[in-house]
Design a protein around this motif. Structure first.
Motif, mmCIF file in Angstrom:
data_model
loop_
_atom_site.group_PDB
_atom_site.id
_atom_site.type_symbol
_atom_site.label_atom_id
_atom_site.label_comp_id
_atom_site.label_asym_id
_atom_site.label_seq_id
_atom_site.Cartn_x
_atom_site.Cartn_y
_atom_site.Cartn_z
ATOM 1 N N LEU A 59 34.108 39.983 31.297
ATOM 2 C CA LEU A 59 32.931 40.010 32.152
ATOM 3 C C LEU A 59 32.967 38.907 33.205
ATOM 4 N N HIS A 60 33.577 37.794 32.880
ATOM 5 C CA HIS A 60 33.650 36.718 33.867
ATOM 6 C C HIS A 60 34.579 37.094 35.025
ATOM 7 N N ALA A 61 35.628 37.856 34.755
ATOM 8 C CA ALA A 61 36.488 38.332 35.845
ATOM 9 C C ALA A 61 35.716 39.291 36.744
ATOM 10 N N MET A 62 34.904 40.139 36.144
ATOM 11 C CA MET A 62 34.051 41.013 36.941
ATOM 12 C C MET A 62 33.129 40.184 37.825
ATOM 13 N N ASN A 63 32.565 39.141 37.248
ATOM 14 C CA ASN A 63 31.657 38.296 38.022
ATOM 15 C C ASN A 63 32.386 37.566 39.145
ATOM 16 N N ASP A 64 33.639 37.170 38.903
ATOM 17 C CA ASP A 64 34.435 36.564 39.974
ATOM 18 C C ASP A 64 34.602 37.541 41.141
ATOM 19 N N ALA A 65 34.779 38.826 40.829
ATOM 20 C CA ALA A 65 34.896 39.830 41.886
ATOM 21 C C ALA A 65 33.598 39.942 42.677
ATOM 22 N N VAL A 66 32.481 39.829 41.982
ATOM 23 C CA VAL A 66 31.179 39.802 42.668
ATOM 24 C C VAL A 66 31.107 38.584 43.577
ATOM 25 N N ASP A 67 31.533 37.439 43.069
ATOM 26 C CA ASP A 67 31.462 36.204 43.849
ATOM 27 C C ASP A 67 32.401 36.224 45.043
ATOM 28 N N ARG A 68 33.402 37.111 45.021
ATOM 29 C CA ARG A 68 34.285 37.265 46.181
ATOM 30 C C ARG A 68 33.744 38.289 47.180
ATOM 31 N N GLY A 69 32.573 38.851 46.894
ATOM 32 C CA GLY A 69 31.958 39.767 47.845
ATOM 33 C C GLY A 69 31.734 41.167 47.324
ATOM 34 N N GLY A 70 32.125 41.457 46.080
ATOM 35 C CA GLY A 70 31.932 42.782 45.515
ATOM 36 C C GLY A 70 30.480 43.048 45.146
ATOM 37 N N ASP A 71 30.164 44.320 44.995
ATOM 38 C CA ASP A 71 28.802 44.724 44.640
ATOM 39 C C ASP A 71 28.656 44.746 43.126
ATOM 40 N N VAL A 84 21.683 18.575 53.643
ATOM 41 C CA VAL A 84 22.019 19.071 52.308
ATOM 42 C C VAL A 84 22.596 20.473 52.438
ATOM 43 N N TYR A 85 23.803 20.653 51.915
ATOM 44 C CA TYR A 85 24.488 21.943 51.949
ATOM 45 C C TYR A 85 24.596 22.500 50.534
ATOM 46 N N ALA A 86 24.806 23.788 50.449
ATOM 47 C CA ALA A 86 25.224 24.428 49.204
ATOM 48 C C ALA A 86 26.658 24.896 49.366
ATOM 49 N N LEU A 87 27.450 24.751 48.312
ATOM 50 C CA LEU A 87 28.778 25.363 48.233
ATOM 51 C C LEU A 87 28.851 26.006 46.868
ATOM 52 N N THR A 88 28.742 27.340 46.842
ATOM 53 C CA THR A 88 28.496 28.013 45.580
ATOM 54 C C THR A 88 29.295 29.289 45.431
ATOM 55 N N ASN A 89 29.766 29.529 44.215
ATOM 56 C CA ASN A 89 30.323 30.833 43.864
ATOM 57 C C ASN A 89 29.155 31.739 43.508
ATOM 58 N N PHE A 90 28.854 32.667 44.395
ATOM 59 C CA PHE A 90 27.659 33.492 44.249
ATOM 60 C C PHE A 90 27.906 34.778 45.019
ATOM 61 N N VAL A 147 28.199 30.400 50.795
ATOM 62 C CA VAL A 147 28.112 31.308 49.654
ATOM 63 C C VAL A 147 29.407 32.110 49.583
ATOM 64 N N SER A 148 30.093 32.012 48.457
ATOM 65 C CA SER A 148 31.440 32.586 48.346
ATOM 66 C C SER A 148 31.484 34.078 48.665
ATOM 67 N N GLY A 149 30.456 34.823 48.264
ATOM 68 C CA GLY A 149 30.468 36.262 48.532
ATOM 69 C C GLY A 149 30.600 36.573 50.003
ATOM 70 N N HIS A 150 29.944 35.793 50.839
ATOM 71 C CA HIS A 150 30.033 35.985 52.290
ATOM 72 C C HIS A 150 31.351 35.457 52.838
ATOM 73 N N MET A 151 31.977 34.546 52.117
ATOM 74 C CA MET A 151 33.210 33.912 52.581
ATOM 75 C C MET A 151 34.458 34.609 52.040
ATOM 76 N N ALA A 152 34.260 35.469 51.032
ATOM 77 C CA ALA A 152 35.347 36.241 50.412
ATOM 78 C C ALA A 152 36.395 35.357 49.750
ATOM 79 N N VAL A 153 35.972 34.211 49.257
ATOM 80 C CA VAL A 153 36.867 33.300 48.535
ATOM 81 C C VAL A 153 35.992 32.452 47.623
ATOM 82 N N ILE A 154 36.525 32.100 46.448
ATOM 83 C CA ILE A 154 35.739 31.332 45.484
ATOM 84 C C ILE A 154 36.388 29.983 45.199
ATOM 85 N N LYS A 155 35.540 29.030 44.799
ATOM 86 C CA LYS A 155 36.057 27.760 44.291
ATOM 87 C C LYS A 155 36.857 28.028 43.020
ATOM 88 N N PRO A 156 37.926 27.302 42.783
ATOM 89 C CA PRO A 156 38.399 26.117 43.502
ATOM 90 C C PRO A 156 39.494 26.391 44.535
#
Length: 209
Positions: A44-56, A107-113, A136-145
């Motif tokens: 499930l965490h891999a699925m969530n990583d795909a969401v954080d990369r911009g997936g629905d 103040v900035y946010a840098l988030t996997n979301f 926000v990683s979803g809009h950037m299509a890349v996640i930390k780290p």
């Protein structure tokens, strides 16, 4: 020793401003034993990583549920219960964010979301609309780290290295920022983060209370 003050303070969101503990939620819903089995059989965490990369989230959870019918309802719970998993807010961290902004500190946010999940969270948590800039990683299509996400923040903000101080709960995300020369704080609770912000001169003790 107090470090040179950064020009912007960067917050992670999950487990810094909002608790994010999916396992805890599943334990409450289906019991710890069954949750352990689920998480061992379904990534499930891999699925969530795909969401954080911009997936629905809805599309991805539906597809995984149909591919894994033995866990169909539990997988769909990730979508259906998402805002309950992303809770509650961490009040002192929110106060620190607002105190910094009241002092005029950017103040900035840098988030996997995810794109949709961040929009949902903004409706529930008003403070997520208060950043000077939100990366926000979803809009950037890349996640930390991944190094690229840090490079993108630097390019957009015009700041780099010691001009940024970054708080995140994950050591790998902190290490990636430190490798680029950012000042960093490994967040283990709002108390330590408050102490760091006071020690480095961003807030007074009273402001950080």
């Amino acid at each position: 020793m107090t470090q040179t003050r950064a020009k912007a303070v960067v917050f992670d969101i999950g487990n810094v401003l909002i608790e994010w503990q999916p396992e805890r939620h599943y334990d409450a819903m289906i019991g710890e034993s069954r949750r352990r089995q689920l998480f061992s059989e379904v990534d499930l965490h891999a699925m969530n990583d795909a969401v954080d990369r911009g997936g629905d989230l809805k599309a991805l959870s539906d597809a995984l549920a149909e591919a894994t019918p033995a866990w169909r309802s539990e997988i769909r719970m990730w979508h259906d219960d998402w805002i309950r998993m992303a809770s509650p807010a961490i009040p002192r961290s929110v106060r620190l964010l607002r105190a910094l902004r009241a002092r005029g500190v950017p103040v900035y946010a840098l988030t996997n979301f995810g794109i949709g999940t961040f929009a949902m969270a903004q409706e529930v948590y008003d403070f997520l609309n208060e950043f000077d800039r939100a990366y926000v990683s979803g809009h950037m299509a890349v996640i930390k780290p991944d190094t690229r996400i840090y490079e993108m923040l630097e390019a957009d903000s015009g700041l780099s290295g010691a001009d940024l101080i970054f708080a995140d709960d994950r050591a790998d995300n902190i290490a990636a920022a430190a490798a680029r020369g950012w000042q960093v704080h490994h967040f283990t609770g709002p108390e330590g983060w408050a102490e760091r912000l006071v020690a480095d001169g961003y807030l007074s003790t009273e402001e950080a209370a």
